[in-house]
Motif scaffolding. Structure first.
Motif, PDB file in Angstrom:
ATOM      1  N   ALA A 214     148.327  45.556 -16.643  1.00 12.52           N
ATOM      2  CA  ALA A 214     149.350  45.519 -15.598  1.00 12.52           C
ATOM      3  C   ALA A 214     149.340  46.935 -14.876  1.00 12.52           C
ATOM      4  CB  ALA A 214     150.493  45.591 -16.413  1.00 12.52           C
ATOM      5  N   VAL A 215     149.601  46.756 -13.646  1.00  9.83           N
ATOM      6  CA  VAL A 215     149.935  47.867 -12.834  1.00  9.83           C
ATOM      7  C   VAL A 215     151.537  48.406 -12.627  1.00  9.83           C
ATOM      8  CG1 VAL A 215     149.320  48.798 -10.460  1.00  9.83           C
ATOM      9  CG2 VAL A 215     147.790  47.414 -11.523  1.00  9.83           C
TER      10      VAL A 215
ATOM     11  N   PHE B 158     139.223  51.562 -20.585  1.00 13.48           N
ATOM     12  CA  PHE B 158     140.499  52.379 -21.014  1.00 13.48           C
ATOM     13  C   PHE B 158     141.274  51.320 -21.544  1.00 13.48           C
ATOM     14  CE2 PHE B 158     138.046  54.859 -17.860  1.00 13.48           C
ATOM     15  CZ  PHE B 158     137.957  56.176 -18.616  1.00 13.48           C
ATOM     16  N   GLY B 159     142.327  51.795 -22.467  1.00  8.20           N
ATOM     17  CA  GLY B 159     143.500  51.176 -22.768  1.00  8.20           C
ATOM     18  C   GLY B 159     144.484  51.248 -21.891  1.00  8.20           C
ATOM     19  N   MET B 160     144.775  52.469 -21.218  1.00  7.27           N
ATOM     20  CA  MET B 160     145.727  52.874 -20.303  1.00  7.27           C
ATOM     21  C   MET B 160     145.265  54.055 -19.457  1.00  7.27           C
ATOM     22  SD  MET B 160     149.550  53.928 -21.122  1.00  7.27           S
ATOM     23  CE  MET B 160     150.062  55.438 -20.259  1.00  7.27           C
ATOM     24  N   ILE B 161     145.492  53.872 -18.333  1.00  9.30           N
ATOM     25  CA  ILE B 161     145.190  55.149 -17.235  1.00  9.30           C
ATOM     26  C   ILE B 161     146.503  55.656 -16.838  1.00  9.30           C
ATOM     27  CG2 ILE B 161     143.930  55.526 -15.304  1.00  9.30           C
ATOM     28  CD1 ILE B 161     141.882  53.904 -15.866  1.00  9.30           C
ATOM     29  N   TYR B 162     146.810  56.841 -16.466  1.00 11.81           N
ATOM     30  CA  TYR B 162     148.133  57.424 -15.780  1.00 11.81           C
ATOM     31  C   TYR B 162     147.977  58.385 -15.007  1.00 11.81           C
ATOM     32  CZ  TYR B 162     148.930  60.824 -19.411  1.00 11.81           C
ATOM     33  OH  TYR B 162     148.732  61.952 -20.328  1.00 11.81           O
ATOM     34  N   ALA B 163     148.486  58.544 -13.862  1.00 10.20           N
ATOM     35  CA  ALA B 163     148.437  59.554 -13.010  1.00 10.20           C
ATOM     36  C   ALA B 163     149.616  59.796 -12.124  1.00 10.20           C
ATOM     37  CB  ALA B 163     147.349  59.250 -12.036  1.00 10.20           C
TER      38      ALA B 163
ATOM     39  N   ILE C 271     147.946  49.707 -17.535  1.00  9.55           N
ATOM     40  CA  ILE C 271     147.938  49.572 -18.979  1.00  9.55           C
ATOM     41  C   ILE C 271     147.573  48.127 -19.211  1.00  9.55           C
ATOM     42  CG2 ILE C 271     150.454  49.090 -19.050  1.00  9.55           C
ATOM     43  CD1 ILE C 271     150.372  50.356 -21.846  1.00  9.55           C
ATOM     44  N   ARG C 272     146.467  47.998 -20.335  1.00 15.66           N
ATOM     45  CA  ARG C 272     146.066  46.872 -20.956  1.00 15.66           C
ATOM     46  C   ARG C 272     147.457  45.977 -21.637  1.00 15.66           C
ATOM     47  NH1 ARG C 272     141.903  47.620 -25.086  1.00 15.66           N
ATOM     48  NH2 ARG C 272     143.285  46.480 -26.503  1.00 15.66           N
ATOM     49  N   LYS C 273     147.477  44.810 -21.253  1.00 17.32           N
ATOM     50  CA  LYS C 273     148.828  44.098 -21.249  1.00 17.32           C
ATOM     51  C   LYS C 273     149.070  44.070 -22.865  1.00 17.32           C
ATOM     52  CE  LYS C 273     149.124  41.626 -17.150  1.00 17.32           C
ATOM     53  NZ  LYS C 273     148.569  40.296 -16.533  1.00 17.32           N
ATOM     54  N   ASP C 274     148.193  43.566 -23.970  1.00 17.88           N
ATOM     55  CA  ASP C 274     148.363  43.577 -25.015  1.00 17.88           C
ATOM     56  C   ASP C 274     148.732  44.860 -25.887  1.00 17.88           C
ATOM     57  OD1 ASP C 274     145.454  44.377 -24.675  1.00 17.88           O
ATOM     58  OD2 ASP C 274     145.492  44.732 -26.921  1.00 17.88           O
ATOM     59  N   LEU C 275     148.582  46.031 -25.302  1.00 18.28           N
ATOM     60  CA  LEU C 275     148.723  47.208 -25.954  1.00 18.28           C
ATOM     61  C   LEU C 275     150.467  47.665 -25.671  1.00 18.28           C
ATOM     62  CD1 LEU C 275     146.141  49.810 -24.790  1.00 18.28           C
ATOM     63  CD2 LEU C 275     146.308  48.668 -26.934  1.00 18.28           C
ATOM     64  N   ALA C 276     151.028  47.119 -24.800  1.00 22.86           N
ATOM     65  CA  ALA C 276     152.464  47.196 -24.768  1.00 22.86           C
ATOM     66  C   ALA C 276     153.334  46.393 -25.623  1.00 22.86           C
ATOM     67  CB  ALA C 276     152.810  46.623 -23.411  1.00 22.86           C
ATOM     68  N   GLU C 277     152.774  45.485 -26.661  1.00 21.47           N
ATOM     69  CA  GLU C 277     153.294  44.738 -27.660  1.00 21.47           C
ATOM     70  C   GLU C 277     153.687  45.459 -29.072  1.00 21.47           C
ATOM     71  OE1 GLU C 277     150.935  41.262 -28.006  1.00 21.47           O
ATOM     72  OE2 GLU C 277     151.339  40.599 -25.751  1.00 21.47           O
TER      73      GLU C 277
ATOM     74  N   LEU D  50     162.025  53.113 -21.341  1.00 21.21           N
ATOM     75  CA  LEU D  50     160.932  53.631 -21.861  1.00 21.21           C
ATOM     76  C   LEU D  50     159.904  53.036 -22.365  1.00 21.21           C
ATOM     77  CD1 LEU D  50     162.436  57.208 -23.206  1.00 21.21           C
ATOM     78  CD2 LEU D  50     161.426  56.844 -21.091  1.00 21.21           C
ATOM     79  N   ARG D  51     160.122  51.481 -22.194  1.00 18.72           N
ATOM     80  CA  ARG D  51     159.256  50.681 -22.764  1.00 18.72           C
ATOM     81  C   ARG D  51     158.244  50.181 -21.578  1.00 18.72           C
ATOM     82  NH1 ARG D  51     161.505  48.561 -27.458  1.00 18.72           N
ATOM     83  NH2 ARG D  51     160.307  46.974 -27.710  1.00 18.72           N
ATOM     84  N   TYR D  52     156.932  50.136 -21.742  1.00 22.91           N
ATOM     85  CA  TYR D  52     155.997  49.531 -21.043  1.00 22.91           C
ATOM     86  C   TYR D  52     156.400  48.259 -20.725  1.00 22.91           C
ATOM     87  CZ  TYR D  52     153.415  53.925 -21.258  1.00 22.91           C
ATOM     88  OH  TYR D  52     153.259  55.180 -21.160  1.00 22.91           O
ATOM     89  N   SER D  53     156.569  47.211 -21.521  1.00 25.06           N
ATOM     90  CA  SER D  53     157.058  45.881 -21.501  1.00 25.06           C
ATOM     91  C   SER D  53     157.850  45.755 -20.335  1.00 25.06           C
ATOM     92  CB  SER D  53     157.267  45.322 -22.732  1.00 25.06           C
ATOM     93  OG  SER D  53     158.414  45.860 -23.340  1.00 25.06           O
ATOM     94  N   THR D  54     158.971  46.519 -20.264  1.00 25.97           N
ATOM     95  CA  THR D  54     160.023  46.388 -19.160  1.00 25.97           C
ATOM     96  C   THR D  54     159.635  46.302 -17.785  1.00 25.97           C
ATOM     97  OG1 THR D  54     161.664  47.562 -20.801  1.00 25.97           O
ATOM     98  CG2 THR D  54     162.194  47.392 -18.379  1.00 25.97           C
ATOM     99  N   TYR D  55     158.792  47.540 -17.684  1.00 25.01           N
ATOM    100  CA  TYR D  55     157.610  47.645 -16.521  1.00 25.01           C
ATOM    101  C   TYR D  55     156.967  46.250 -16.260  1.00 25.01           C
ATOM    102  CZ  TYR D  55     160.009  52.123 -16.282  1.00 25.01           C
ATOM    103  OH  TYR D  55     161.039  53.131 -16.499  1.00 25.01           O
ATOM    104  N   ILE D  56     156.176  45.987 -17.040  1.00 26.52           N
ATOM    105  CA  ILE D  56     155.357  44.797 -17.110  1.00 26.52           C
ATOM    106  C   ILE D  56     155.909  43.315 -16.636  1.00 26.52           C
ATOM    107  CG2 ILE D  56     153.657  43.485 -18.034  1.00 26.52           C
ATOM    108  CD1 ILE D  56     153.046  45.767 -19.893  1.00 26.52           C
TER     109      ILE D  56
END
Ligand code: PMP
Length: 360
Positions: A67-68, A187-192, A208-214, A224-230
């Motif tokens: 996900a971006v 990468f599992g996740m890249i941020y900037a 972020i690799r989507k499965d990691l957000a689980e 603060l949850r990645y799944s919210t943004y995804i």
């Protein structure tokens, strides 16, 4: 007259992008309002955020497994957010300590669980990236965290660590994102944080690799949850619309000039020019180990702190600004991100040469 701004961030943006933003500012696509006045759920902004995401996918070759996301709070909030979401109970996370920003990321992780250093160059003032074969890695770590480019010390990974099965690699790429070709799948996740190579401050890019957000524990707040943004495509709440609009413009520009193939060639050339000048002139010294030199933040010194200060002052009078080293380390730092034209490097070198002759 062009002012070449060598600041580490917020940094120069491409002139063409600034002009386009100006032209569109008061009346976006003839709708009668500026982009900052439009609803984040309206058709015009929807096109902008979708274009920004698609541009990143095209430029960095990001697959559908990832996900971006566009998240407020800068890279610093990611230090905490990634640990809150991805540091699994009963496990520890590995951190490479290669600079002040890595150390801050590590400190935040320890607020949420166990984190261990796999290497550190702190004792030598972060002057190098520790050799990868000396790291003490844990094959069962929740993840490995690295900082691909150390903005303050001026070091950068020439090669990334090996990816261990089941240990996703997470990289803070704030100061070298989109400056060279990388394999996102490593990468599992890249941020900037955006304010160097991507756009204005106010937004962080998270890939972020989507499965990691689980993995996220149930207690983590919604924002603060990645799944919210995804799940909400970065539109759970009102996002920083102007910053995202600028990301769309900067990524449009990157595509127009030939993507990362072209940028990598230009960035290599700019850095090689500046470093070869530094190496050829004994008036200037670089504290950074040769194999760890950053192509984005070039750190150097004159023979004394007084001359460093005089250099920065005199350079500003010649429209070469933002050259003061980070407050923690002093010296001089030329940040030469994607938007710094080669002409800026040429002008800096010619200034350096005059300054060395007058003060050497
Ligand atoms: N990581 C790195 C590598 C940085 O250079 C910076 C800022 N200079 C940060 C993190 C912090 O970014 P922000 O100010 O967006 O929180």
């Amino acid at each position: 007259m062009t002012v070449y701004n060598f600041s580490a961030g917020p940094a120069m943006l491409p002139a063409a992008v600034m002009q386009r933003a100006q032209a569109e500012f008061c009346d976006y696509k003839g709708c009668g309002n500026g982009i900052v006045e439009l609803s984040h759920r309206g058709a015009l902004f929807t096109e902008v955020i979708e274009r920004a995401e698609q541009n990143f996918r095209d430029i960095m070759n990001i697959s559908d497994d990832y996900a971006v996301c566009f998240i407020q709070g800068g890279a610093s909030m990611q230090f905490a957010m990634l640990a809150m979401n991805l540091l699994e109970a009963g496990k520890s996370a590995d951190y490479a300590d290669t600079g002040v920003w890595s150390a801050k990321a590590f400190k935040e992780a320890k607020l949420f669980g166990d984190a261990k250093l796999v290497c550190s160059s702190k004792e030598t003032k972060y002057d190098h990236i520790p050799a990868l074969n000396t790291w003490t890695r844990n094959p069962n770590a929740s993840y490995l965290h690295i900082t691909s480019n150390n903005t303050v010390a001026g070091t950068q990974y020439a090669k990334f660590p090996e990816v261990l099965p089941n240990v996703p690699m997470i990289a803070d790429m704030s100061s070298d994102i989109m400056s060279r070709k990388i394999n996102v799948n490593d990468f599992g996740m890249i941020y900037a944080g955006a304010q160097k190579n991507l756009g204005p401050s106010g937004v962080a890019l998270v890939i972020i690799r989507k499965d990691l957000a689980e993995r996220t524990p149930a207690s983590v707040p919604t924002m603060l949850r990645y799944s919210t943004y995804i799940n909400e495509k970065s539109l759970f709440n009102t996002p920083p619309t102007f910053a995202i609009y600028m990301l769309a413009l900067v990524t449009d520009w990157v595509k127009e000039i030939g993507g990362l193939d072209a940028l990598e060639v230009i960035n290599n050339k700019k850095a090689a020019k500046l470093y070869s000048y530094l190496d050829a002139n004994s008036f200037y010294t670089s504290p950074v180990a040769l194999d760890s030199r950053s192509k984005m933040n070039v750190v150097f010194r004159t023979p004394s702190e007084e001359l460093d200060a005089a250099f920065v002052k005199a350079a500003a009078k010649e429209q070469l600004t933002g050259l003061k080293g980070h407050r923690l380390v002093g010296g001089i730092r030329a940040s030469i991100y994607n938007a710094m034209p080669e002409a800026g490097i040429d002008k800096l070198i010619s200034f350096m040469d005059n300054f060395a002759r007058q003060n050497g």
